[in-house]
Design a protein around this motif. Structure first.
Motif, PDB file in Angstrom:
ATOM      1  N   TYR A  94       0.868  -1.180  -0.223  1.00 20.97           N
ATOM      2  CA  TYR A  94      -0.078   0.011  -0.001  1.00 20.97           C
ATOM      3  C   TYR A  94       0.868   1.229  -0.166  1.00 20.97           C
ATOM      4  O   TYR A  94       1.799   1.331   0.805  1.00 20.97           O
ATOM      5  N   PHE A  95       0.572   2.112  -0.827  1.00 21.19           N
ATOM      6  CA  PHE A  95       1.556   3.317  -1.038  1.00 21.19           C
ATOM      7  C   PHE A  95       0.513   4.599  -1.036  1.00 21.19           C
ATOM      8  O   PHE A  95      -0.543   4.679  -1.411  1.00 21.19           O
ATOM      9  N   TRP A  96       0.986   5.319   0.051  1.00 20.82           N
ATOM     10  CA  TRP A  96       0.478   6.969   0.127  1.00 20.82           C
ATOM     11  C   TRP A  96       1.345   8.087  -0.424  1.00 20.82           C
ATOM     12  O   TRP A  96       2.454   8.117   0.055  1.00 20.82           O
ATOM     13  N   LEU A  97       0.969   8.232  -1.426  1.00 21.57           N
ATOM     14  CA  LEU A  97       1.679   9.456  -2.036  1.00 21.57           C
ATOM     15  C   LEU A  97       1.624  10.917  -1.244  1.00 21.57           C
ATOM     16  O   LEU A  97       0.730  11.066  -0.426  1.00 21.57           O
ATOM     17  N   ASN A  98       2.615  11.549  -1.332  1.00 24.11           N
ATOM     18  CA  ASN A  98       2.831  12.930  -0.604  1.00 24.11           C
ATOM     19  C   ASN A  98       1.845  13.764  -1.109  1.00 24.11           C
ATOM     20  O   ASN A  98       1.104  14.608  -0.575  1.00 24.11           O
ATOM     21  N   ASN A  99       1.549  13.909  -2.712  1.00 28.80           N
ATOM     22  CA  ASN A  99       0.730  14.583  -3.316  1.00 28.80           C
ATOM     23  C   ASN A  99      -0.600  13.735  -4.021  1.00 28.80           C
ATOM     24  O   ASN A  99      -0.558  13.799  -5.134  1.00 28.80           O
ATOM     25  N   PRO A 100      -1.273  13.083  -3.194  1.00 28.40           N
ATOM     26  CA  PRO A 100      -2.304  12.296  -3.941  1.00 28.40           C
ATOM     27  C   PRO A 100      -3.151  13.064  -4.895  1.00 28.40           C
ATOM     28  O   PRO A 100      -3.803  12.214  -5.738  1.00 28.40           O
ATOM     29  N   ASP A 101      -3.472  14.348  -4.976  1.00 32.95           N
ATOM     30  CA  ASP A 101      -4.438  15.014  -5.800  1.00 32.95           C
ATOM     31  C   ASP A 101      -3.452  15.519  -6.919  1.00 32.95           C
ATOM     32  O   ASP A 101      -4.192  16.240  -8.133  1.00 32.95           O
ATOM     33  N   SER A 102      -2.194  15.188  -7.016  1.00 33.02           N
ATOM     34  CA  SER A 102      -1.630  15.840  -8.217  1.00 33.02           C
ATOM     35  C   SER A 102      -1.616  14.792  -9.261  1.00 33.02           C
ATOM     36  O   SER A 102      -1.125  13.810  -9.192  1.00 33.02           O
TER      37      SER A 102
END
Length: 128
Positions: free
Chosen positions: A33-41
């Motif tokens: 599972y990955f959580w991106l720093n800027n998921p809305d980018s």
């Protein structure tokens, strides 16, 4: 009678085709599972997906290669806080070890690690 025979042949053919395409090996399952720093980018998401797909297409060891995003869950027990999930299967724990060291995997980490803030891995071996 001919209709029933045709139906049976069709079902067997479809089932066989689906089994060939679903290369799910239950010997070793690697879920990330990955959580991106800027998921809305959209730029970050595209860069991540491009790197991940390139890696998976180059991997010599990964069998099942599923990339997912969280669904709109309606139950409290579903954690949809991640940005991406990855499910990869292997023929053995040894194959998974080789995958960790292969050049394609190391390049993916180098290219994409700046895009994520958190990664959680769950590995499981078949109990059968």
């Amino acid at each position: 009678m001919i209709r029933n025979l045709f139906l049976m042949i069709t079902l067997v053919t479809i089932t066989s085709a689906c089994q060939d395409k679903n290369d799910f090996d239950k010997n070793f399952v690697h879920t990330v599972y990955f959580w991106l720093n800027n998921p809305d980018s959209s730029q970050d998401r595209k860069a991540f997906e491009t790197s991940l797909k390139k890696f998976l297409n180059s991997s010599k060891y990964a069998k099942t290669k599923f990339i997912g995003t969280p669904p709109n869950a309606s139950r409290d027990v579903v954690d949809g806080s991640f940005t991406y999930s990855l499910l990869v299967t292997f023929s053995s724990a040894e194959a998974q070890e080789q995958y960790q060291k292969e050049e394609a995997h190391l390049l993916f980490i180098k290219e994409s690690s700046s895009l994520w803030k958190k990664v959680i891995v769950y590995d499981a071996q078949s109990s059968e």
